[in-house]
Write an enzyme that holds these catalytic residues in place. Sequence first.
Site, PDB file in Angstrom:
ATOM      1  N   SER A 116      87.528  17.316  45.694  1.00 15.98           N
ATOM      2  CA  SER A 116      87.251  18.079  46.917  1.00 15.98           C
ATOM      3  C   SER A 116      88.280  17.832  48.007  1.00 15.98           C
ATOM      4  O   SER A 116      88.243  18.463  49.065  1.00 15.98           O
ATOM      5  CB  SER A 116      85.854  17.732  47.440  1.00 15.98           C
ATOM      6  OG  SER A 116      84.875  18.084  46.493  1.00 15.98           O
ATOM      7  N   THR A 127      80.501  17.078  51.316  1.00 20.32           N
ATOM      8  CA  THR A 127      80.309  18.422  50.741  1.00 20.32           C
ATOM      9  C   THR A 127      78.986  18.542  49.975  1.00 20.32           C
ATOM     10  O   THR A 127      78.664  19.606  49.467  1.00 20.32           O
ATOM     11  CB  THR A 127      81.473  18.753  49.771  1.00 20.32           C
ATOM     12  OG1 THR A 127      81.531  17.712  48.778  1.00 20.32           O
ATOM     13  CG2 THR A 127      82.798  18.816  50.523  1.00 20.32           C
ATOM     14  N   GLN A 178      57.367  16.306  45.564  1.00 20.94           N
ATOM     15  CA  GLN A 178      58.713  16.266  46.126  1.00 20.94           C
ATOM     16  C   GLN A 178      59.544  17.506  45.845  1.00 20.94           C
ATOM     17  O   GLN A 178      59.590  18.013  44.722  1.00 20.94           O
ATOM     18  CB  GLN A 178      59.439  14.986  45.677  1.00 20.94           C
ATOM     19  CG  GLN A 178      58.735  13.740  46.165  1.00 20.94           C
ATOM     20  CD  GLN A 178      59.396  12.418  45.832  1.00 20.94           C
ATOM     21  OE1 GLN A 178      58.729  11.456  45.517  1.00 20.94           O
ATOM     22  NE2 GLN A 178      60.718  12.366  45.922  1.00 20.94           N
ATOM     23  N   HIS A 192      59.258  17.010  51.365  1.00 15.59           N
ATOM     24  CA  HIS A 192      58.366  16.246  50.490  1.00 15.59           C
ATOM     25  C   HIS A 192      56.966  16.153  51.121  1.00 15.59           C
ATOM     26  O   HIS A 192      56.851  16.023  52.346  1.00 15.59           O
ATOM     27  CB  HIS A 192      58.895  14.831  50.307  1.00 15.59           C
ATOM     28  CG  HIS A 192      60.153  14.729  49.491  1.00 15.59           C
ATOM     29  ND1 HIS A 192      60.685  15.758  48.739  1.00 15.59           N
ATOM     30  CD2 HIS A 192      60.998  13.679  49.340  1.00 15.59           C
ATOM     31  CE1 HIS A 192      61.801  15.344  48.160  1.00 15.59           C
ATOM     32  NE2 HIS A 192      62.024  14.091  48.495  1.00 15.59           N
ATOM     33  N   LYS A 208      60.919   2.399  44.107  1.00 13.30           N
ATOM     34  CA  LYS A 208      61.530   2.424  45.453  1.00 13.30           C
ATOM     35  C   LYS A 208      60.440   2.451  46.519  1.00 13.30           C
ATOM     36  O   LYS A 208      60.478   1.695  47.497  1.00 13.30           O
ATOM     37  CB  LYS A 208      62.423   3.663  45.604  1.00 13.30           C
ATOM     38  CG  LYS A 208      63.741   3.588  44.852  1.00 13.30           C
ATOM     39  CD  LYS A 208      64.491   4.917  44.934  1.00 13.30           C
ATOM     40  CE  LYS A 208      65.730   4.935  44.060  1.00 13.30           C
ATOM     41  NZ  LYS A 208      66.385   6.274  44.031  1.00 13.30           N
ATOM     42  N   CYS A 233      63.989   8.833  50.758  1.00 10.30           N
ATOM     43  CA  CYS A 233      63.343   9.851  51.601  1.00 10.30           C
ATOM     44  C   CYS A 233      61.819   9.740  51.564  1.00 10.30           C
ATOM     45  O   CYS A 233      61.146   9.761  52.605  1.00 10.30           O
ATOM     46  CB  CYS A 233      63.777  11.245  51.195  1.00 10.30           C
ATOM     47  SG  CYS A 233      63.911  11.503  49.431  1.00 10.30           S
ATOM     48  N   ARG A 292      69.813  -1.099  49.115  1.00  6.31           N
ATOM     49  CA  ARG A 292      68.497  -1.163  49.777  1.00  6.31           C
ATOM     50  C   ARG A 292      67.756  -2.471  49.534  1.00  6.31           C
ATOM     51  O   ARG A 292      67.159  -3.023  50.453  1.00  6.31           O
ATOM     52  CB  ARG A 292      67.623   0.005  49.310  1.00  6.31           C
ATOM     53  CG  ARG A 292      68.092   1.362  49.821  1.00  6.31           C
ATOM     54  CD  ARG A 292      67.252   2.473  49.288  1.00  6.31           C
ATOM     55  NE  ARG A 292      67.778   3.785  49.665  1.00  6.31           N
ATOM     56  CZ  ARG A 292      67.511   4.907  49.015  1.00  6.31           C
ATOM     57  NH1 ARG A 292      66.709   4.877  47.954  1.00  6.31           N
ATOM     58  NH2 ARG A 292      68.024   6.054  49.404  1.00  6.31           N
ATOM     59  N   ARG A 317      57.823  15.917  40.918  1.00  9.88           N
ATOM     60  CA  ARG A 317      58.714  16.970  41.386  1.00  9.88           C
ATOM     61  C   ARG A 317      57.990  18.311  41.334  1.00  9.88           C
ATOM     62  O   ARG A 317      57.388  18.668  40.317  1.00  9.88           O
ATOM     63  CB  ARG A 317      59.966  17.042  40.507  1.00  9.88           C
ATOM     64  CG  ARG A 317      61.017  17.982  41.029  1.00  9.88           C
ATOM     65  CD  ARG A 317      61.732  17.428  42.232  1.00  9.88           C
ATOM     66  NE  ARG A 317      62.504  16.233  41.917  1.00  9.88           N
ATOM     67  CZ  ARG A 317      63.018  15.424  42.816  1.00  9.88           C
ATOM     68  NH1 ARG A 317      62.791  15.634  44.093  1.00  9.88           N
ATOM     69  NH2 ARG A 317      63.724  14.371  42.460  1.00  9.88           N
TER      70      ARG A 317
HETATM   71  C1  2RA Z   1      64.424  12.595  45.219  1.00  8.93           C
HETATM   72  N1  2RA Z   1      64.000  10.696  46.667  1.00  8.93           N
HETATM   73  O1  2RA Z   1      63.627  13.223  45.903  1.00  8.93           O
HETATM   74  C2  2RA Z   1      64.831  11.199  45.605  1.00  8.93           C
HETATM   75  C3  2RA Z   1      66.283  11.130  45.968  1.00  8.93           C
HETATM   76  N2  2RA Z   1      66.610  11.962  47.050  1.00  8.93           N
HETATM   77  O2  2RA Z   1      64.963  13.060  44.195  1.00  8.93           O
END
Ligand code: 2RA
Length: 335
Positions: free
Chosen positions: A38, A9, A153, A234, A205, A126, A97, A227
């Site tokens: 859920s 979900t 991102q 991204h 990562k 990602c 990972r 972000r």
């Molecule tokens: C992000 N790569 O973009 C990390 C987790 N999806 O927040």
Amino acid sequence: MKVAVVGATGLVGTKMLQVLAERNFPVTELIPVASEKSVGKEITFKGKQYKVVSVEDAIKQKPNVALFSAGGSTSLAQAPLFADAGITVIDNSSAWRMDPTKKLVVPEVNADVLTAEDKIIANPNCSTIQMVVALKPLHEKYKIKRVVVSTYQSVTGTGVKAVDQLFNERKGIDGPKAYPYTIDLNVIPQIDVFTENGYTKEEMKMILETKKIMGDDSIKVTATTVRIPVMGGHSESVNIEFENDFDLAEVRELLSNAPGVVVTDDVANLKYPMPLDAHDKDEVFVGRIRRDETQPNTLNCWIVSDNLRKGAATNAIQIAEYLAAKNLIGQEVEV
Ligand code: 2RA
């Protein structure tokens, strides 16, 4: 094939269902799994309604493969239960990972590491996935020495709460916050928590996963992950120093011929990759390909991809497709 989707979900889980249907993955039975709150909810898959079940019930239904996107703690607790029942788990969280006993796979780069013994397989982060798809052909040809990457991102990487925060802010509505700051008309130079060396977990990562997937610890990587208030995917500015010199036309040809890559690089006509164009596509788009004129053997490029698709759902399903094609997924499982 009986397929369980754990976290069915959520943003990625929902995308997994969409991609399974789009790619016509041979699902004979779908088992949507989510948290207790859920259980009982209905989801639609290929026009049919399915009730969300608990992990325990899902294992009893003996799926052949379980696609996980339910967070690290859930994966740590529940993936082994599936694996012990002979079910192949492909997990989108960061839980496994860097575990030396687990494979970390981007099919276009290192699918050949997979064996029938792999019962918990890690789907990379990602922002790492889209980068290594582009790095792979260049590393093979010119041997990468060092990568400097800055990312831009999408809020979809955080989840529904972040998407809601962005659009609430855009409408001037107050609401739950996924970030400590306003994201609309802003950028936040932090993704995940900070570690002792001043880098965030997201940056670590990219640094560590790249080496593992490329199978080469000599590749130096440094990253700044940011972000930004966009939805479609991204974006990454990547500077790559090679051991050997390269020819730009050959670089473009190598990338154009690389699996999963689309070169969009025609600046005379203002053609370059952008998240709005990458949205809901599976390819990794590469453009702004040019020599770094400040030092030898060094390339700049711009890499964009839909983080919910190639960055998560599609990559996981491509791993399942590879395993199925090579007959590496557990057949009938004993519970
Ligand atoms: C992000 N790569 O973009 C990390 C987790 N999806 O927040």
